[in-house]
Scaffold this motif. Structure first.
Motif, PDB file in Angstrom:
ATOM      1  N   ALA A 143      30.175 -25.483  61.490  1.00  0.00           N
ATOM      2  CA  ALA A 143      28.939 -25.281  60.733  1.00  0.00           C
ATOM      3  C   ALA A 143      28.082 -24.154  61.320  1.00  0.00           C
ATOM      4  O   ALA A 143      27.663 -23.248  60.584  1.00  0.00           O
ATOM      5  CB  ALA A 143      28.153 -26.586  60.652  1.00  0.00           C
ATOM      6  N   PRO A 144      27.826 -24.138  62.647  1.00  0.00           N
ATOM      7  CA  PRO A 144      27.025 -23.037  63.179  1.00  0.00           C
ATOM      8  C   PRO A 144      27.700 -21.675  63.016  1.00  0.00           C
ATOM      9  O   PRO A 144      27.020 -20.673  62.772  1.00  0.00           O
ATOM     10  CB  PRO A 144      26.839 -23.377  64.656  1.00  0.00           C
ATOM     11  N   LEU A 145      29.040 -21.641  63.163  1.00  0.00           N
ATOM     12  CA  LEU A 145      29.722 -20.350  63.019  1.00  0.00           C
ATOM     13  C   LEU A 145      29.593 -19.812  61.591  1.00  0.00           C
ATOM     14  O   LEU A 145      29.381 -18.615  61.376  1.00  0.00           O
ATOM     15  CB  LEU A 145      31.196 -20.476  63.408  1.00  0.00           C
ATOM     16  N   ARG A 146      29.727 -20.704  60.608  1.00  0.00           N
ATOM     17  CA  ARG A 146      29.575 -20.267  59.207  1.00  0.00           C
ATOM     18  C   ARG A 146      28.149 -19.790  58.953  1.00  0.00           C
ATOM     19  O   ARG A 146      27.916 -18.791  58.291  1.00  0.00           O
ATOM     20  CB  ARG A 146      29.919 -21.417  58.253  1.00  0.00           C
ATOM     21  N   PHE A 147      27.171 -20.525  59.524  1.00  0.00           N
ATOM     22  CA  PHE A 147      25.773 -20.136  59.367  1.00  0.00           C
ATOM     23  C   PHE A 147      25.531 -18.751  59.979  1.00  0.00           C
ATOM     24  O   PHE A 147      24.922 -17.871  59.355  1.00  0.00           O
ATOM     25  CB  PHE A 147      24.878 -21.190  60.045  1.00  0.00           C
ATOM     26  N   LEU A 148      26.041 -18.564  61.197  1.00  0.00           N
ATOM     27  CA  LEU A 148      25.823 -17.279  61.875  1.00  0.00           C
ATOM     28  C   LEU A 148      26.478 -16.135  61.110  1.00  0.00           C
ATOM     29  O   LEU A 148      25.921 -15.043  60.992  1.00  0.00           O
ATOM     30  CB  LEU A 148      26.376 -17.339  63.309  1.00  0.00           C
ATOM     31  N   HIS A 149      27.671 -16.404  60.564  1.00  0.00           N
ATOM     32  CA  HIS A 149      28.380 -15.357  59.820  1.00  0.00           C
ATOM     33  C   HIS A 149      27.582 -14.938  58.582  1.00  0.00           C
ATOM     34  O   HIS A 149      27.501 -13.757  58.245  1.00  0.00           O
ATOM     35  CB  HIS A 149      29.773 -15.845  59.419  1.00  0.00           C
ATOM     36  N   SER A 150      26.972 -15.938  57.918  1.00  0.00           N
ATOM     37  CA  SER A 150      26.176 -15.598  56.736  1.00  0.00           C
ATOM     38  C   SER A 150      24.848 -14.947  57.122  1.00  0.00           C
ATOM     39  O   SER A 150      24.323 -14.106  56.404  1.00  0.00           O
ATOM     40  CB  SER A 150      25.898 -16.852  55.905  1.00  0.00           C
ATOM     41  N   LEU A 151      24.315 -15.351  58.262  1.00  0.00           N
ATOM     42  CA  LEU A 151      23.055 -14.761  58.725  1.00  0.00           C
ATOM     43  C   LEU A 151      23.247 -13.275  59.018  1.00  0.00           C
ATOM     44  O   LEU A 151      22.438 -12.429  58.638  1.00  0.00           O
ATOM     45  CB  LEU A 151      22.584 -15.501  59.992  1.00  0.00           C
ATOM     46  N   ASP A 152      24.334 -12.953  59.725  1.00  0.00           N
ATOM     47  CA  ASP A 152      24.664 -11.561  60.036  1.00  0.00           C
ATOM     48  C   ASP A 152      26.155 -11.535  60.383  1.00  0.00           C
ATOM     49  O   ASP A 152      26.543 -12.046  61.439  1.00  0.00           O
ATOM     50  CB  ASP A 152      23.819 -11.071  61.222  1.00  0.00           C
ATOM     51  N   PRO A 153      26.984 -10.957  59.522  1.00  0.00           N
ATOM     52  CA  PRO A 153      28.441 -10.996  59.769  1.00  0.00           C
ATOM     53  C   PRO A 153      28.828 -10.396  61.111  1.00  0.00           C
ATOM     54  O   PRO A 153      29.872 -10.729  61.681  1.00  0.00           O
ATOM     55  CB  PRO A 153      29.022 -10.171  58.616  1.00  0.00           C
ATOM     56  N   ARG A 154      27.983  -9.534  61.655  1.00  0.00           N
ATOM     57  CA  ARG A 154      28.321  -8.908  62.945  1.00  0.00           C
ATOM     58  C   ARG A 154      28.293  -9.919  64.089  1.00  0.00           C
ATOM     59  O   ARG A 154      28.880  -9.690  65.141  1.00  0.00           O
ATOM     60  CB  ARG A 154      27.334  -7.774  63.252  1.00  0.00           C
ATOM     61  N   LEU A 155      27.588 -11.050  63.883  1.00  0.00           N
ATOM     62  CA  LEU A 155      27.509 -12.052  64.958  1.00  0.00           C
ATOM     63  C   LEU A 155      28.861 -12.679  65.262  1.00  0.00           C
ATOM     64  O   LEU A 155      29.123 -13.098  66.400  1.00  0.00           O
ATOM     65  CB  LEU A 155      26.507 -13.150  64.589  1.00  0.00           C
ATOM     66  N   THR A 156      29.703 -12.766  64.253  1.00  0.00           N
ATOM     67  CA  THR A 156      31.042 -13.325  64.488  1.00  0.00           C
ATOM     68  C   THR A 156      32.110 -12.232  64.448  1.00  0.00           C
ATOM     69  O   THR A 156      33.299 -12.524  64.526  1.00  0.00           O
ATOM     70  CB  THR A 156      31.377 -14.392  63.436  1.00  0.00           C
ATOM     71  N   GLY A 157      31.682 -10.985  64.308  1.00  0.00           N
ATOM     72  CA  GLY A 157      32.630  -9.873  64.282  1.00  0.00           C
ATOM     73  C   GLY A 157      32.235  -8.833  65.328  1.00  0.00           C
ATOM     74  O   GLY A 157      32.021  -9.166  66.480  1.00  0.00           O
ATOM     75  N   VAL A 198      29.534 -12.710  69.284  1.00  0.00           N
ATOM     76  CA  VAL A 198      30.747 -12.966  70.066  1.00  0.00           C
ATOM     77  C   VAL A 198      31.256 -11.727  70.797  1.00  0.00           C
ATOM     78  O   VAL A 198      31.699 -11.815  71.944  1.00  0.00           O
ATOM     79  CB  VAL A 198      31.863 -13.477  69.123  1.00  0.00           C
ATOM     80  N   SER A 199      31.171 -10.571  70.155  1.00  0.00           N
ATOM     81  CA  SER A 199      31.894  -9.405  70.670  1.00  0.00           C
ATOM     82  C   SER A 199      31.431  -8.978  72.058  1.00  0.00           C
ATOM     83  O   SER A 199      32.200  -8.379  72.813  1.00  0.00           O
ATOM     84  CB  SER A 199      31.784  -8.224  69.696  1.00  0.00           C
ATOM     85  N   PHE A 200      30.196  -9.304  72.422  1.00  0.00           N
ATOM     86  CA  PHE A 200      29.699  -8.880  73.734  1.00  0.00           C
ATOM     87  C   PHE A 200      30.495  -9.537  74.868  1.00  0.00           C
ATOM     88  O   PHE A 200      30.480  -9.052  75.997  1.00  0.00           O
ATOM     89  CB  PHE A 200      28.201  -9.190  73.857  1.00  0.00           C
ATOM     90  N   ALA A 201      31.190 -10.649  74.543  1.00  0.00           N
ATOM     91  CA  ALA A 201      31.969 -11.347  75.579  1.00  0.00           C
ATOM     92  C   ALA A 201      33.069 -10.453  76.157  1.00  0.00           C
ATOM     93  O   ALA A 201      33.561 -10.708  77.262  1.00  0.00           O
ATOM     94  CB  ALA A 201      32.583 -12.617  75.010  1.00  0.00           C
TER      95      ALA A 201
END
Lengths: 220, 473
Positions: free
Chosen positions: B205-219, B71-74
Motif C-alpha cells: 500500500a505505501p509503495l503504490r501510494f508513493l508511486h502515485s504521489l511521485d513516480p520517481r520515488l519508486t524509480g 529508492v534510487s538513492f540507496a
C-alpha cells in the motif's frame, strides 16, 4: 579554512518561498464501518498574484471508498474564490483533491468527506505544502471510536479529550488515522521490549566474546 | 514521550560519563589518548567504524534523501562499500602495520617530508570543519523539530557534551561509547521498521501510494550519472578518510583491522536497509514535511512507541556526538601533534602536547557552529561536498601512495593542493551553470590529483629507501 566554507556558502541554494500549512483541525466521526471526516486547513501564502493550485492527497486503500461531500474556501485579505470546482481523483494507492485559489495571502479550506469500509484506517487529506512543526497547531478529534480501542496504540497517538472523544495533537499532519482493533497485538510494547533485548543481547555477546578472548590469551 | 526521552537520555548520559571516567584513569600517554593503547578488538572496532561512518549524515541526511528522492538513492551504498573494500585490501593493513598516531604522520614518514605532513594536517582541518557544520546543523534540526529548542542552544550543548568525553578519555572512551551507540542504533532501527509498516498498512500500500504521489520515488529520481558521482565521492573518501584511518591505529593488529571492516560493513548493511525503509515509510505517512532533514526525528517522535522513539533520538544525537568526537580527535591532533608539535614546539613534552590537543579541540568545535546556523544546504548535501573534498585531496596520496613506491613528497603535495583546488573550482563553475560536460567535481578533483601525483613524482627524486621499507618490504 574560510575560503572553503565560503565556497560552501556559495553552493547553498536559498529555500523557495511557498505557501504553507499553518494549522489543521480534523474531526472524525465513526459509525460502524463508515467514517465522516470534516477537515479544516488554515493556509498562509506568499501573497501570490495568480491562482494558487493546492493538491490534497491521501492513501487509497483496497476495500475502501471515499466520497467528497463538499469543499469550501474562505480566504482572508483580497476577496477570493475557488477558481474551479474541486474534484476527487483516484489513482493507484492515492486519492487526490485539487483546489485552485484565486489568491492566497492566507485563508482556510474545508473538506468534508465520507469513508466507507476498513474503518480502522481512515485516510486523511494532506495539502502539498509544508508546515512548521512549532507554529502549526494540528488537532485530530475522534468520536465514536470502537469499544476496547487502546488510544496509545493508535497512530497518531490519541488521548481522551472529553466524553466519547479522543484527540491527537501531532507536530505534523499525517495522512492516515490508524485505529488498531482491541484484538490487535500490542505492537508498541513488543517494539520496546524487542529493542532492549537486541541491545542487551549485543552487549552480552560482546562480553562473552571478550571473556573468551581473555581466557584464550591469558595463559600466553 | 518527553518524560521517557529524558529518562533514556539520563541513563545514556550516565553510561557515557561512566565510560569516560573509566577511560580517564587509563589514559596516561599520547598513545593511550589517540590510539586507545592499541587495544581495540574486531567487534568493538567494527562497531566504531560503523558508528563513525553512520553519522548524522546517515540518520538525518540519507534518511532525508530517501524521503525526498525515494529508492534510487540507496545505490550510493555500493560506492560506500566499494570504498571499504579498497580500504581493507590496500590501505588499512599497511597503515596499521606502520602504527602511527595520525594520518599526517603517515604522509610525513611515507614521503619523508614534514612539509607534506603539515599540508595534510591543514587540509584535514579545513575539510572536517565543513563536516562538523553538517553534524551541528543536523543536531539543531532535531532539537528544533522535536523539542522546539533553538538550534544554537542545541549546538552548544552538543559541543559541550562531546568535548567532555573527547577531553576525558580520547579514543578509548569514544570507542566504547560508539560501540554502545551502534548497538542502540541497530536495535532501534530494526524494531522501527515493523512499527512503521504496521501503521502504514504493510509494504504494498505505501509503495503504490508513493508511486502515485511521485513516480520517481519508486524509480529514478536522480540520473544514474548523478548517483555514480555520489557513490564515487563517498567511496573514494571512505577509502582515505582520516577519521576512519585513525581508528585503525587503535586496533590490536592487521588481522583485527580486516575483521573489524567486515563487521562494520555488516552493521552498515543493516542500518542502510533500515534507513531506506524509514525514509520511504515516513514519506508515506507524512508526505509533505517542511524539510526532508526532519523525517527521522518526526518519525521517532510521532510514530514509534515512546521507548523506541526515545532510544532512536538518543542514538541520533549520539551519532552526531560520535562523529563530532571522531572529527575533533583528528583535527585536534592535526593542530597539536602534526603542526604545533612538529613546527612550533618540537621539544614539547607529551603532557604539553596533550594540553594543546585539548585546547585545539574546544576551539575547533566552536568554529563550525556559526556556519551551521547559516543553514548552508541540507545535511546530506554538505556531507557530499565534504566527501568530494576529502576524496580529491587525499585518495591519491593515501591509496596510490601506499601501493606505488615511486610516489614522492612533491608529487603528494601537488596531488593534495591540485586535487583540492580542482574540486573547489569545478564545483563553483558547476554551480554558476558553466558545467556542460556532465562531469562531477569529485571526478575532476581525483583525476587532477592522480595526474599531478604521477607526473610530479616521475620528475622528482624518490622518497628515501628507509621510509619506503616500512610500507613495501
Amino acid at each position: 579554512m574560510i575560503p572553503a566554507l565560503a565556497a560552501l556558502t556559495l553552493l547553498a541554494t536559498p529555500p523557495a518561498d511557498t505557501a504553507r500549512l499553518v494549522g489543521a483541525r480534523i474531526r472524525v466521526l465513526l459509525a460502524g464501518d463508515t467514517a465522516q471526516v470534516e477537515a479544516r486547513y488554515r493556509l498562509a501564502g506568499a501573497g501570490a498574484s495568480r491562482p494558487v493550485p493546492v493538491r490534497f492527497t491521501a492513501p487509497r486503500l483496497a476495500g475502501q471508498s471515499v466520497t467528497l461531500d463538499s469543499t469550501a474556501a474562505l480566504v482572508s485579505g483580497p476577496p477570493a474564490l475557488l477558481v474551479r470546482p474541486s474534484v476527487l481523483t483516484a489513482r493507484p494507492g492515492l486519492w487526490g483533491v485539487d483546489v485552485d485559489l484565486s489568491t492566497l495571502p492566507g485563508g482556510r479550506i474545508d473538506l468534508v468527506y465520507r469513508v466507507v469500509g476498513r474503518a480502522k484506517r481512515i485516510p486523511l487529506f494532506v495539502p502539498d505544502m509544508s508546515a512548521d512543526p512549532q507554529a502549526s497547531p494540528i488537532t485530530i478529534l475522534v468520536r465514536g471510536a470502537p469499544a476496547g480501542l487502546d488510544p496509545a496504540a493508535s497512530f497518531p497517538r490519541l488521548v481522551p479529550a472529553g466524553p466519547g472523544t479522543l484527540a491527537a495533537r501531532p507536530s505534523q499532519l499525517p495522512d492516515v488515522l490508524h485505529l488498531p482493533g482491541p484484538s490487535a497485538a500490542d505492537v508498541g510494547r513488543a517494539a520496546d521490549i524487542g529493542t532492549i533485548v537486541l541491545v542487551l543481547a549485543g552487549l552480552a555477546g560482546w562480553g562473552f566474546h571478550e571473556r573468551r578472548r581473555a581466557r584464550r590469551e591469558g595463559p600466553a | 514521550m518527553s518524560a521517557t526521552f529524558f529518562v533514556v537520555l539520563a541513563v545514556y548520559a550516565a553510561a557515557l560519563v561512566g565510560i569516560s571516567v573509566w577511560s580517564w584513569f587509563r589514559t596516561r600517554t599520547e598513545v593511550d589518548f589517540l590510539a586507545a593503547g592499541r587495544s581495540i578488538g574486531p567487534v568493538v572496532g567494527g562497531a566504531v567504524l560503523a558508528a563513525t561512518q553512520i553519522s548524522a549524515g546517515t540518520f538525518v541526511g540519507t534518511a532525508g534523501r530517501h524521503y525526498l528522492a525515494g529508492v534510487s538513492f540507496a545505490l550510493i551504498w555500493f560506492g560506500v562499500w566499494a570504498g571499504w573494500v579498497v580500504s581493507a585490501l590496500w590501505v588499512a593493513p599497511k597503515l596499521r602495520r606502520f602504527g602511527a598516531l595520525t594520518v599526517p604522520d603517515y604522509v610525513r614518514v611515507r614521503f619523508g617530508s614534514p612539509a607534506a605532513g603539515a599540508l595534510a594536517g591543514i587540509l584535514i582541518v579545513i575539510s572536517y570543519t565543513i563536516y562538523l557544520v553538517a553534524q551541528f546543523q543536523a543536531g539543531g534540526e532535531i532539537a528544533l523539530t522535536v523539542f522546539g529548542v533553538p538550534p544554537l542552544t542545541a549546538m552548544l550543548l552538543i559541543v559541550a557534551s562531546t568535548a567532555l568525553y573527547t577531553l576525558l578519555g580520547g579514543v578509548r572512551s569514544s570507542s566504547y561509547i560508539e560501540f554502545l551507540q551502534t548497538l542502540i542504533m541497530v536495535g532501534a532501527l530494526v524494531v522501527a521498521v515493523p512499527v512503521l509498516l504496521y501503521h502504514a498498512g504493510g509494504v504494498r500500500a505505501p509503495l503504490r501510494f508513493l508511486h502515485s504521489l511521485d513516480p520517481r520515488l519508486t524509480g529514478w529520481f536522480y540520473r544514474p550519472r548523478e548517483l555514480i558521482a555520489f557513490g564515487v565521492a563517498f567511496g573514494l573518501s571512505i577509502a582515505a578518510a582520516p577519521y576512519e584511518l585513525t581508528r585503525f591505529y587503535s586496533m590490536r593488529d592487521e588481522r583485527t583491522v580486516r575483521r573489524a571492516i567486515a563487521v562494520s560493513v555488516g552493521f552498515q548493511a543493516i542500518i542502510g536497509a533500515c534507513i531506506l525503509a524509514v525514509g520511504l515509510l515516513t514519506r508515506a505517512l507524512f508526505p509533505h514535511l517542511a524539510s526532508q532533514d526532519q523525517a527521522t526525528a518526526i518519525m521517532a517522535f510521532e510514530v514509534l512507541p515512546p521507548l523506541v522513539g526515545s532510544l532512536l533520538l538518543v542514538a541520533m544525537l549520539s551519532a552526531i556526538m560520535s562523529t563530532v568526537n571522531s572529527v575533533l580527535l583528528v583535527t585536534g591532533a592535526g593542530v597539536a601533534h602534526d603542526l604545533y608539535g612538529r613546527f612550533v614546539r618540537p621539544d614539547a613534552s607529551e603532557a604539553h602536547l596533550l594540553t594543546v590537543n585539548r585546547i585545539a579541540i574546544v576551539v575547533l568545535a566552536l568554529l563550525p557552529v556559526w556556519f551551521a546556523l547559516q543553514k548552508l544546504g541540507d545535511v546530506q548535501g554538505i556531507v557530499v561536498e565534504q566527501s568530494k573534498f576529502i576524496a580529491s585531496f587525499f585518495f591519491v596520496p593515501v591509496v596510490v601512495g601506499l601501493n606505488w613506491r615511486r610516489g614522492t613528497a612533491r608529487g603528494a603535495m601537488a596531488a593534495m593542493v591540485g586535487g583540492f583546488l580542482a574540486c573547489l573550482g569545478w564545483e563553483l563553475t558547476s554551480h554558476a551553470g558553466l558545467d556542460r560536460l556532465g562531469v562531477d567535481a569529485v571526478e575532476v578533483g581525483v583525476a587532477t590529483s592522480l595526474l599531478l601525483f604521477l607526473t610530479v613524482s616521475r620528475l622528482t627524486r624518490p622518497a628515501p629507501a628507509e621510509a619506503l621499507a616500512i610500507f613495501f618490504d
